[in-house]
Structure formats: structure tokens, C-alpha cells
Motif scaffolding. Structure first.
Motif, PDB file in Angstrom:
ATOM      1  N   ALA A 569      30.594   6.743 -23.975  1.00 11.60           N
ATOM      2  CA  ALA A 569      29.077   6.845 -25.702  1.00 11.60           C
ATOM      3  C   ALA A 569      29.737   7.383 -26.924  1.00 11.60           C
ATOM      4  O   ALA A 569      29.466   6.345 -27.594  1.00 11.60           O
ATOM      5  CB  ALA A 569      28.444   6.767 -25.815  1.00 11.60           C
ATOM      6  N   ALA A 570      29.992   7.943 -27.042  1.00 11.13           N
ATOM      7  CA  ALA A 570      30.845   8.635 -28.542  1.00 11.13           C
ATOM      8  C   ALA A 570      31.689   7.652 -29.030  1.00 11.13           C
ATOM      9  O   ALA A 570      32.082   8.285 -29.838  1.00 11.13           O
ATOM     10  CB  ALA A 570      30.710  10.174 -28.417  1.00 11.13           C
ATOM     11  N   HIS A 571      32.563   7.780 -27.616  1.00  7.48           N
ATOM     12  CA  HIS A 571      34.038   6.283 -28.326  1.00  7.48           C
ATOM     13  C   HIS A 571      33.241   4.529 -29.153  1.00  7.48           C
ATOM     14  O   HIS A 571      34.354   3.706 -29.065  1.00  7.48           O
ATOM     15  CB  HIS A 571      34.760   6.337 -27.400  1.00  7.48           C
ATOM     16  CG  HIS A 571      35.470   7.744 -27.120  1.00  7.48           C
ATOM     17  ND1 HIS A 571      36.520   7.953 -27.802  1.00  7.48           N
ATOM     18  CD2 HIS A 571      34.294   8.092 -26.001  1.00  7.48           C
ATOM     19  CE1 HIS A 571      36.685   9.342 -27.173  1.00  7.48           C
ATOM     20  NE2 HIS A 571      36.473   9.282 -25.895  1.00  7.48           N
ATOM     21  N   LYS A 572      32.613   4.493 -28.931  1.00 11.20           N
ATOM     22  CA  LYS A 572      32.152   3.403 -29.602  1.00 11.20           C
ATOM     23  C   LYS A 572      32.549   2.411 -30.841  1.00 11.20           C
ATOM     24  O   LYS A 572      32.807   1.714 -30.808  1.00 11.20           O
ATOM     25  CB  LYS A 572      30.200   3.088 -28.869  1.00 11.20           C
ATOM     26  CG  LYS A 572      29.428   3.229 -29.825  1.00 11.20           C
ATOM     27  CD  LYS A 572      28.213   3.262 -29.596  1.00 11.20           C
ATOM     28  CE  LYS A 572      27.198   3.828 -30.186  1.00 11.20           C
ATOM     29  NZ  LYS A 572      25.417   3.817 -29.943  1.00 11.20           N
ATOM     30  N   HIS A 573      32.292   3.988 -31.616  1.00  4.88           N
ATOM     31  CA  HIS A 573      32.970   3.561 -33.161  1.00  4.88           C
ATOM     32  C   HIS A 573      34.508   3.760 -33.361  1.00  4.88           C
ATOM     33  O   HIS A 573      34.857   2.832 -34.031  1.00  4.88           O
ATOM     34  CB  HIS A 573      31.604   4.748 -33.769  1.00  4.88           C
ATOM     35  CG  HIS A 573      30.437   5.093 -33.886  1.00  4.88           C
ATOM     36  ND1 HIS A 573      29.789   3.483 -34.733  1.00  4.88           N
ATOM     37  CD2 HIS A 573      30.024   5.809 -33.314  1.00  4.88           C
ATOM     38  CE1 HIS A 573      28.829   3.770 -34.062  1.00  4.88           C
ATOM     39  NE2 HIS A 573      28.422   4.980 -33.777  1.00  4.88           N
ATOM     40  N   ASP A 574      34.881   3.936 -32.171  1.00  2.00           N
ATOM     41  CA  ASP A 574      36.399   4.106 -32.430  1.00  2.00           C
ATOM     42  C   ASP A 574      36.462   2.466 -31.492  1.00  2.00           C
ATOM     43  O   ASP A 574      37.542   1.758 -31.865  1.00  2.00           O
ATOM     44  CB  ASP A 574      36.878   5.605 -31.417  1.00  2.00           C
ATOM     45  CG  ASP A 574      36.470   6.773 -31.753  1.00  2.00           C
ATOM     46  OD1 ASP A 574      36.024   6.848 -33.748  1.00  2.00           O
ATOM     47  OD2 ASP A 574      36.514   7.654 -31.634  1.00  2.00           O
ATOM     48  N   ALA A 575      36.344   2.357 -30.426  1.00  4.38           N
ATOM     49  CA  ALA A 575      36.581   0.873 -30.055  1.00  4.38           C
ATOM     50  C   ALA A 575      34.783   0.920 -28.665  1.00  4.38           C
ATOM     51  O   ALA A 575      34.428   1.786 -28.172  1.00  4.38           O
ATOM     52  CB  ALA A 575      36.827   1.580 -28.212  1.00  4.38           C
ATOM     53  N   GLY A 576      35.490  -0.252 -29.071  1.00  3.97           N
ATOM     54  CA  GLY A 576      33.556  -1.156 -28.953  1.00  3.97           C
ATOM     55  C   GLY A 576      33.894  -0.626 -26.932  1.00  3.97           C
ATOM     56  O   GLY A 576      35.409  -1.057 -26.494  1.00  3.97           O
ATOM     57  N   VAL A 577      32.501  -0.611 -26.722  1.00  4.74           N
ATOM     58  CA  VAL A 577      32.825  -0.090 -24.816  1.00  4.74           C
ATOM     59  C   VAL A 577      32.042  -1.401 -24.657  1.00  4.74           C
ATOM     60  O   VAL A 577      31.084  -1.565 -24.806  1.00  4.74           O
ATOM     61  CB  VAL A 577      31.893   0.418 -24.821  1.00  4.74           C
ATOM     62  CG1 VAL A 577      31.888   1.296 -23.510  1.00  4.74           C
ATOM     63  CG2 VAL A 577      33.038   1.816 -25.782  1.00  4.74           C
ATOM     64  N   VAL A 578      32.300  -2.285 -23.409  1.00  4.96           N
ATOM     65  CA  VAL A 578      32.082  -2.860 -22.390  1.00  4.96           C
ATOM     66  C   VAL A 578      31.481  -2.433 -21.047  1.00  4.96           C
ATOM     67  O   VAL A 578      33.001  -1.710 -20.261  1.00  4.96           O
ATOM     68  CB  VAL A 578      32.365  -4.519 -22.652  1.00  4.96           C
ATOM     69  CG1 VAL A 578      31.585  -5.230 -21.014  1.00  4.96           C
ATOM     70  CG2 VAL A 578      33.009  -4.798 -23.578  1.00  4.96           C
ATOM     71  N   LEU A 579      30.459  -1.722 -20.480  1.00  5.52           N
ATOM     72  CA  LEU A 579      30.074  -1.383 -19.191  1.00  5.52           C
ATOM     73  C   LEU A 579      29.593  -2.523 -18.252  1.00  5.52           C
ATOM     74  O   LEU A 579      28.425  -2.888 -18.377  1.00  5.52           O
ATOM     75  CB  LEU A 579      29.605  -0.801 -19.604  1.00  5.52           C
ATOM     76  CG  LEU A 579      29.043   0.694 -18.291  1.00  5.52           C
ATOM     77  CD1 LEU A 579      30.195   1.613 -17.927  1.00  5.52           C
ATOM     78  CD2 LEU A 579      28.225   1.713 -18.887  1.00  5.52           C
ATOM     79  N   ILE A 580      30.317  -2.033 -16.631  1.00  6.08           N
ATOM     80  CA  ILE A 580      29.433  -3.007 -15.644  1.00  6.08           C
ATOM     81  C   ILE A 580      28.907  -1.356 -14.939  1.00  6.08           C
ATOM     82  O   ILE A 580      30.087  -0.699 -14.673  1.00  6.08           O
ATOM     83  CB  ILE A 580      30.349  -3.766 -15.531  1.00  6.08           C
ATOM     84  CG1 ILE A 580      30.614  -5.231 -16.314  1.00  6.08           C
ATOM     85  CG2 ILE A 580      29.657  -4.296 -14.100  1.00  6.08           C
ATOM     86  CD1 ILE A 580      31.549  -5.977 -15.447  1.00  6.08           C
ATOM     87  N   SER A 581      27.761  -2.015 -15.078  1.00  6.27           N
ATOM     88  CA  SER A 581      27.260  -0.824 -13.568  1.00  6.27           C
ATOM     89  C   SER A 581      26.040  -1.260 -12.667  1.00  6.27           C
ATOM     90  O   SER A 581      24.633  -1.670 -13.227  1.00  6.27           O
ATOM     91  CB  SER A 581      26.649   0.803 -14.445  1.00  6.27           C
ATOM     92  OG  SER A 581      26.583   1.606 -13.815  1.00  6.27           O
TER      93      SER A 581
END
Length: 648
Positions: A569-581
Motif C-alpha cells: 500500500a505504501a507504493h500506490k503513490h509511486d505505482a498504482g497497485v492492482v491486487l487480486i486476493s
């Protein structure tokens, strides 16, 4: 009914579909084989050609030298025979020595040429397969069969590499020089023996080649049974299946299945072998009859003093060499089998499309980032996207609309088979939509710009690859086109929770991740997942703008997954995150959650909004919450026992 009316009512003739043009290798296989000799190098190729040319002339030279020996013996007194024969004897010895020297020198040169020619062919094939923009064609069974046939790695005696065929074709062509030399020796006696021997020799070669082709065809037709037998053989010999074999007592059953398929395979082969053996007498007569006619006539003339014994000797040797030159050889089989490999390669080029063929012509260079690379991953849109896998009719995605925003952690949830992993493969450019379109930064994703797009995206797939390489290489492959960045490696390991494992490995970053390698170790499923997650995060630390994770923590316990999720979650501003769980308790912290059902987005919002909606997401969350309170651990592999000292 008049003829005019009948003609009017007659349905128009269906035009014939134009036949697909033959590939260059299929139209002219022998020429195609000669064209691939180039990578062997001018020096080795010249040496091989010269040696083969000299060797092809040795039979004719031997015939002449033997005739000279006999002539000297006939024309000198017994006391001076040895002196008279000294020069021919020396020449005969030189011919024998030349044959041995040529064989000894040709071996290493041929090995070098084969390595270069086959290496160049395999490199072309690897580039062809690796540079296809998508993987749709690669997954087709017919394409996989073409790859297996053209990859130049023989698995049985019916297969040959392109180098085998190219060098074999060269030797066959040079062998014609030896045939001309033998015919010249025969012409010194008379012209009539030449057609007497050439006709039957050519017919014998044709029949031998046809029989060999029939036998090869029967063998290859039995390949499916051989493949079945090989599956069971590997099951018996592979350590991974040894446990279940012994527990279930399946050894005899597996061996029985292997023998069953092997017997089915060999039945037609044995029958063909018997038929060929019964026909051997025809080839014997074809060879023996003209030779007996020639030898009988020459012997009769020599016995009655109308020709010399020396000439008789030369004719005998030259006549036999004609049949040897035109006889069946491994080179003939190599040419035919290798031509099949080249034809398969041409068909593979056509199947994979012109873009892959053009890309395979040279080593691909790193794709330059577009001018607006900073905004390339800013906004990704799925616009009315539909997709079905090749060869199927079921729509996996059906009119799907979705936005992926920069600076956002987006969670994608749904039951198995809902299309989540397929959506990720479309986002990665591994497939193209069968309907609708996908845009990134306003540009439609297509084959032309897919390399530039992949510079901006980092993906962890559910069925990730485990490379039997050191940890450092396993992680650095996340950005394989740039020099290794040690600081980025350390940061990726820390974010993935891999740094603690590194301290326990025997050689840290340099530890091979395979027990088959000296000093190597194997990892549990959860530890491998940390390595792969570090691989994806390494790409983010070196410039990727979108991080896509398909079940990245499925092998981890809930506590470890929670920690990893916070780092992601800390990287979402550096790189958008798409998560499947599959764990809804974890994705509840996502900025936005979308529920995928039957190939469409049916619910969207954050966790609280979806619970308040009281729909399908709320139902699934309640079911998982109840399981968790009962103490269930929903890892994919709950058995996380460590067996190695370094993992304690």
C-alpha cells in the motif's frame, strides 16, 4: 425447361480456395538446407568441403592404384616385382592414410560447424517465440507441435538437426564428383558398363530411400503411443511422484501402462520390419545382376587375353564404388528429416505472424519509453472489453468496463473462474481483447506499443515461474533489460519481507534456489512467493508505474500477508497497485474494490460501501469472516513446516 432457364437456375460454381503457397523449405528443401550453411564460417566450411571432395575421389584413385600394382606385378620378373611395385604400394598407402586423416580431421570440423549452424537456428527460433507480442498463438497445440519439430533437438532416430541435413546435403553433392571419377575409370575400359551400373544403382537408391521413408512414417505415426509411454516412464522415474507411488502401491500399474503403450507402438513397426526384410532379395538382385554381368564379361576377356588383369581390377573396384556412392546413407535420412525441421520453422513463422517474424531477424533491443512515459500508466481503461480463449466459444469477459487510476490501490475480487486472471493477462498485453479495447494514457494497447507499455508495468502471476538461479538473479529478472541495481534489490527484498529469509540462506543473495545445484536449497511455497513479490517490487523500484498482483500472498499466513499488504500500500503513490486476493479481510483496506462475476463488474466501492450495499461482496465477506473466527487457515499450502537448517 430451356437450356437458358436451366443455366439461370443452376447455382454458381463455388470458387476454389487458393492453395497456400509452399514455404521455401517445402518447395526447395535441398536448396534451403544449403542456405543455412553460412553460420558454420568460411574457414571450417571450406575445410569440410575440401576434405569431402578429396574423400569422394579416393575410390577412383584406389581403383587406378590397384590396377597399377597388378600391372607392375604382371610385367616384371618375380625377383624385381617388389621394386617395381614400390611406388604404387606407397601411393596405395598414402590413399589409405589420406582416408584416415580425412576422417580424423572432419570429425572436429563437423562438430564445430554443427554447433554453429544449429546454434544460429535455435537462436532464430527462440527469438521468434520470445518476440511474439501476445501468447495466444504460442498456446495453440499446432504451434507447440511446430516448435517441437523445428527446435533442432532430436528425441529419436527419425529426427535430425538442420546442421545434420545441411552438411549431409553438402556431402551428397560432393559425392557426385566421386561418382564421375568412378565412371571415368569405367570409361577407360568401355562406355557400356556406365549405363549398365548407373541405372540399377539409381533404382536401388530410390527403393532404399522409399523404404526408409515408409519406415520413418510408420515410426512417427506411432509417436502418440510413444508419448503416452514416456509419460508413465517419467512418472516412474521422477522423484516428485515417488511418494504417491509407494503410498498407493501404484508401481506395477504404472509399469503396466507404460508397457501397454510401448507394445501398441511397436506392433506396426515390427510388421513393417518383416515386410522390408522379405523384400531384401529384390535389392540384392538389383545390385548383384549388373555387377555379375560386368565382372563376368571383364573376367572372360582377361582369361582369353583380350584385356589385362590390371584393367579387370580397376573395373571391379570402380564398378563397386558406383553402388557405394549411390547407396543409402545416413546423409540421405538426415536431409529428409532436417528438411522437415525447416518446413516446420517456416510454418511456425507464418503461424506466429509477420510481427514476430520481423522481430526475430535481429536481437531485440530495449524498447524506448514513449515521450509521455510519465503518464503512460496514469489511467488504464477497459472499454466494453470481451474475451474468449482461442478455440473456445465461452466468453470469459463480457462487455467489461473498468478504470485503473494512478495513486490508487484497486482490489479485484470474485469467485474462481470469474475472469480475474484473464483480466490481468489482458492488462499485461499477453492477449488482445476479442471485443472492445484497452487504453493506457489515452493510447490503445496493441502489438505496436506493447514493449513500451511493459516497461511501465510489473506483474506477479498466480502461476509464477521458479528459476533455478541464485536469489539475486531471481529478483533482478524483474527488470532484466537494465544493469542490476543493488540498492533497488535491497529495497525490494525489504518490502517483500524477503530480507529475513536472506539472512538464513547459506550464501545469502548468491544461494541457488534448487537442490539440483551444488550448494542450492529449495524453498517452501510461501518463501517462493516472497521471492517473486520481490521480483515485481524490484521493477517498481527501477521505474515501473503500475504494480499488478494476482494472489501474491496466497501461500502466506494471514499475519505475514497483512504486513506485506501494508508495504504494498505504501507504493500506490509511486505505482498504482492492482491486487487480486481471495482473502476479503485483507483487501478491505483497498481504496476501491470491484467484484467480478460472469465476466463483468457487478459491484464497486470501498469495503464499507460494499458491506452497506448488502450484495454479493457482503455475503462472501460474511462467509470468510465466519471461517476465520472458527480458526481456518486459508493458505493455498497450509503446511509450512521448515525442514532445512537454514530455514529454521
Amino acid at each position: 425447361m430451356t437450356s437458358t432457364t436451366a443455366a439461370a437456375l443452376k447455382p454458381p460454381a463455388t470458387p476454389k480456395a487458393p492453395e497456400a503457397p509452399k514455404s521455401p523449405a517445402a518447395a526447395h528443401p535441398r536448396i534451403a538446407l544449403l542456405r543455412i550453411l553460412g553460420p558454420a564460417g568460411r574457414g571450417p566450411l571450406t575445410a569440410i568441403t575440401g576434405l569431402a571432395l578429396v574423400k569422394s575421389l579416393l575410390p577412383a584413385a584406389t581403383a587406378l592404384i590397384m590396377a597399377a600394382l597388378v600391372e607392375r606385378a604382371e610385367s616384371h620378373a618375380p625377383a624385381t616385382v617388389f621394386a617395381a611395385e614400390l611406388v604404387p604400394l606407397l601411393l596405395f598407402g598414402l590413399v589409405l592414410l589420406a582416408g584416415h586423416v580425412i576422417d580424423a580431421a572432419t570429425g572436429p570440423l563437423t562438430y564445430l560447424a554443427r554447433a554453429r549452424i544449429d546454434g544460429a537456428h535455435r537462436a532464430r527460433l527462440a527469438r521468434l517465440a520470445a518476440t511474439t507480442p501476445t501468447i495466444e498463438a504460442l498456446e495453440r497445440p499446432d504451434v507447440q507441435a511446430l516448435i517441437r519439430l523445428s527446435r533442432a533437438e532430436p528425441e529419436n532416430w527419425t529426427e535430425r538437426t538442420p546442421a545434420d541435413g545441411a552438411l549431409g546435403q553438402l556431402r551428397l553433392l560432393l559425392g557426385l564428383t566421386g561418382l564421375i571419377g568412378s565412371c571415368a575409370v569405367l570409361a577407360g575400359y568401355a562406355l557400356w558398363p556406365i549405363p549398365l551400373l548407373l541405372g540399377p544403382a539409381a533404382a536401388n537408391q530410390y527403393l532404399r530411400n522409399r523404404q526408409a521413408h515408409q519406415f520413418t512414417r510408420v515410426w512417427r505415426a506411432s509417436n502418440p503411443e510413444w508419448l503416452h509411454a514416456d509419460v508413465w516412464k517419467q512418472a516412474v522415474l521422477t522423484p516428485g511422484t515417488a511418494v504417491e507411488q509407494r503410498v498407493f502401491g501404484a508401481e506395477d500399474w504404472m509399469l503396466g501402462r507404460m508397457m501397454h503403450h510401448a507394445l501398441i507402438m511397436f506392433e506396426p513397426i515390427w510388421a513393417m520390419s518383416v515386410r522390408l526384410l522379405r523384400n531384401e532379395w529384390t535389392q540384392f538382385l538389383l545390385v548383384a545382376t549388373p555387377l555379375l554381368i560386368l565382372f563376368g564379361e571383364v573376367a572372360d576377356r582377361a582369361a582369353h587375353g583380350r584385356s589385362s588383369v590390371a584393367l579387370e581390377t580397376a573395373v571391379f573396384a570402380a564398378g563397386w564404388s558406383v553402388f557405394q556412392t549411390l547407396g543409402y546413407s545416413e546423409d540421405v535420412r538426415s536431409v529428409r528429416a532436417a528438411a522437415d525441421s525447416l518446413v516446420a520453422y517456416d510454418e511456425l513463422c507464418a503461424a506466429l505472424g509477420p510481427s514476430a517474424t520481423a522481430a526475430s531477424a535481429e536481437v531485440p533491443a530495449p524498447a524506448p519509453a514513449p515521450d509521455d512515459a510519465s503518464d503512460a500508466a496514469g489511467l488504464v481503461r477497459f472499454e466494453d472489453v470481451s474475451f474468449r480463449y482461442p478455440g473456445t466459444e465461452r466468453l470469459v469477459l463480457d462487455g467489461l468496463d473498468l478504470e485503473i487510476r494512478q495513486g490508487e490501490l484497486l482490489a479485484l475480487v470474485g469467485l474462481n473462474g470469474a475472469g480475474k486472471s484473464t483480466l490481468i493477462k489482458l492488462l499485461s498485453g499477453l492477449y488482445l481483447p476479442t471485443g472492445g479495447r484497452i487504453t493506457a494514457g489515452g493510447r490503445e494497447l496493441g502489438p505496436a506499443g506493447i514493449d513500451a507499455w511493459r516497461e511501465q508495468i510489473s506483474v506477479v502471476f498466480q502461476d509464477f515461474a521458479k528459476y533455478h538461479l541464485p536469489v539475486r538473479d531471481n529478483v533482478a529478472l524483474g527488470r532484466g533489460r537494465i544493469p542490476v541495481d543493488e540498492d533497488a534489490l535491497a529495497a525490494a527484498a525489504r518490502d517483500a519481507g524477503l530480507d529475513q529469509l536472506l539472512t538464513r540462506l547459506p550464501d545469502g543473495w548468491d544461494t541457488p534456489l534448487s537442490r539440483a545445484v551444488a550448494g542450492g536449497v529449495d524453498l517452501s511455497g510461501g518463501q517462493w512467493q516472497q521471492v517473486v513479490l520481490a521480483r515485481a517490487l524490484y521493477a517498481v523500484h527501477t521505474g515501473a508505474r503500475l504494480l499488478v498482483l494476482d494472489e501474491p500472498t496466497a501461500h502466506l499466513d494471514v499475519r505475514t500477508e497483512f504486513d506485506v499488504f501494508h508495504r504494498l500500500a505504501a507504493h500506490k503513490h509511486d505505482a498504482g497497485v492492482v491486487l487480486i486476493s481471495h482473502r476479503l479481510s485483507t483487501v478491505r483496506q483497498a481504496d476501491r474494490i470491484v467484484l467480478l462475476e460472469d465476466g463483468r463488474i457487478t459491484e464497486t466501492g470501498d469495503h464499507d460501501e460494499l458491506l452497506a450495499l448488502g450484495g454479493r461482496y457482503a455475503e462472501l465477506f460474511a462467509i470468510q469472516a465466519e471461517r476465520f473466527t472458527r480458526g481456518y487457515d486459508d493458505r493455498v499450502d497450509p503446511d509450512q513446516e521448515e525442514t532445512a537448517p537454514w530455514a529454521a
